[in-house]
Scaffold this active site. Structure first.
Site, PDB file in Angstrom:
ATOM      1  N   ASN A  39      -3.135   5.569  -4.127  1.00 40.87           N
ATOM      2  CA  ASN A  39      -3.960   5.028  -3.054  1.00 40.87           C
ATOM      3  C   ASN A  39      -4.962   6.072  -2.573  1.00 40.87           C
ATOM      4  OD1 ASN A  39      -1.569   6.271  -2.066  1.00 40.87           O
ATOM      5  ND2 ASN A  39      -1.716   5.218  -0.112  1.00 40.87           N
ATOM      6  N   GLU A  41      -7.355   6.466   0.620  1.00 36.54           N
ATOM      7  CA  GLU A  41      -7.753   5.941   1.920  1.00 36.54           C
ATOM      8  C   GLU A  41      -9.106   6.499   2.333  1.00 36.54           C
ATOM      9  OE1 GLU A  41      -4.369   6.691   4.479  1.00 36.54           O
ATOM     10  OE2 GLU A  41      -3.181   5.162   3.444  1.00 36.54           O
ATOM     11  N   CYS A  50      -5.697   0.591  -2.923  1.00 36.74           N
ATOM     12  CA  CYS A  50      -4.281   0.727  -3.256  1.00 36.74           C
ATOM     13  C   CYS A  50      -4.095   1.410  -4.614  1.00 36.74           C
ATOM     14  CB  CYS A  50      -3.616  -0.647  -3.313  1.00 36.74           C
ATOM     15  SG  CYS A  50      -3.383  -1.412  -1.705  1.00 36.74           S
ATOM     16  N   GLU A  52      -2.233   0.407  -7.064  1.00 38.63           N
ATOM     17  CA  GLU A  52      -2.284  -0.570  -8.157  1.00 38.63           C
ATOM     18  C   GLU A  52      -3.733  -0.844  -8.559  1.00 38.63           C
ATOM     19  OE1 GLU A  52      -0.659  -0.727  -5.315  1.00 38.63           O
ATOM     20  OE2 GLU A  52       1.215  -1.843  -5.459  1.00 38.63           O
ATOM     21  N   CYS A  83       0.844  -5.305  -2.136  1.00 39.99           N
ATOM     22  CA  CYS A  83       0.205  -6.211  -1.173  1.00 39.99           C
ATOM     23  C   CYS A  83      -0.304  -7.465  -1.893  1.00 39.99           C
ATOM     24  CB  CYS A  83      -0.935  -5.498  -0.451  1.00 39.99           C
ATOM     25  SG  CYS A  83      -2.438  -5.314  -1.430  1.00 39.99           S
ATOM     26  N   CYS A  86      -3.265  -6.964  -4.272  1.00 45.60           N
ATOM     27  CA  CYS A  86      -2.906  -6.301  -5.537  1.00 45.60           C
ATOM     28  C   CYS A  86      -2.137  -7.242  -6.454  1.00 45.60           C
ATOM     29  CB  CYS A  86      -2.118  -5.026  -5.267  1.00 45.60           C
ATOM     30  SG  CYS A  86      -3.196  -3.668  -4.769  1.00 45.60           S
TER      31      CYS A  86
HETATM   32  N1  THU Z   1      -0.420   0.765  -0.572  1.00 47.14           N
HETATM   33  C1  THU Z   1      -0.545   0.864  -1.922  1.00 47.14           C
HETATM   34  O1  THU Z   1      -1.328   1.669  -2.427  1.00 47.14           O
HETATM   35  N2  THU Z   1       0.198   0.028  -2.696  1.00 47.14           N
HETATM   36  C2  THU Z   1       1.171  -0.793  -2.224  1.00 47.14           C
HETATM   37  O2  THU Z   1       1.844  -1.444  -3.021  1.00 47.14           O
HETATM   38  C3  THU Z   1       1.421  -0.904  -0.779  1.00 47.14           C
HETATM   39  C4  THU Z   1       0.433  -0.204   0.091  1.00 47.14           C
HETATM   40  C5  THU Z   1      -1.157   1.719   0.255  1.00 47.14           C
HETATM   41  C6  THU Z   1      -2.335   1.194   1.032  1.00 47.14           C
HETATM   42  C7  THU Z   1      -2.450   2.218   2.134  1.00 47.14           C
HETATM   43  O3  THU Z   1      -3.192   3.335   1.657  1.00 47.14           O
HETATM   44  C8  THU Z   1      -1.029   2.662   2.375  1.00 47.14           C
HETATM   45  O4  THU Z   1      -0.294   2.290   1.219  1.00 47.14           O
HETATM   46  C9  THU Z   1      -0.379   2.054   3.600  1.00 47.14           C
HETATM   47  O5  THU Z   1      -0.526   0.667   3.607  1.00 47.14           O
END
Ligand code: THU
Length: 130
Positions: A39, A41, A50, A52, A83, A86
């Protein structure tokens, strides 16, 4: 290296200063190549992506379009759950029976499938009028 190990390794590179929740994803493509993502941000929160999505973008950039296996890992109390967005992104490139392994850093593991993650998914068939 297994897919879970690849996901665990790339998770270290996640840029998650706002949630402090690092996620790693790894997928195997039909060519046999493994693609990873973490991920990423952003201070403008909705611009974050994310793990994925990152792995899928790497796969497409690498010339593959079919996922045959996937793994996701995070430091969560139970196996991390992709999520909704994804799940749709994964379904774009994977058959329903493709196995997705969700894990925690401690090794709690849940094996599921793309169809189980996204039942009744919208796909291209809905766009065809007979
Ligand atoms: N996140 C992912 O990268 N993949 C997931 O399967 C669940 C959530 C990330 C998004 C964000 O950067 C952090 O986790 C918190 O939601």
């Amino acid at each position: 290296m297994s897919l879970i190990e690849s996901a665990r390794a790339v998770r270290e590179n996640a840029h998650a200063p706002y949630s402090n929740f690092k996620v790693g994803a790894a997928l195997k493509a039909a060519s046999g190549a493994v693609y990873v993502g973490c991920n990423v941000e952003n201070v403008a929160y909705p611009e974050g992506t994310c793990a994925e999505a990152g792995a899928i973008a790497a796969m497409v950039a690498g010339g593959d379009t079919t996922i045959t296996e996937m793994a996701v890992i995070a430091d969560s109390p139970k196996p991390v759950s992709p999520c909704g967005g994804c799940r749709q992104k994964i379904a774009e490139f994977a058959q329903g029976d493709v196995v997705v392994t969700l894990t925690t850093l401690d090794g709690l593991t849940l094996e599921t499938t793309v169809a189980a993650l996204l039942p009744g998914s919208f796909d291209a068939d809905y766009m065809v009028r007979s």
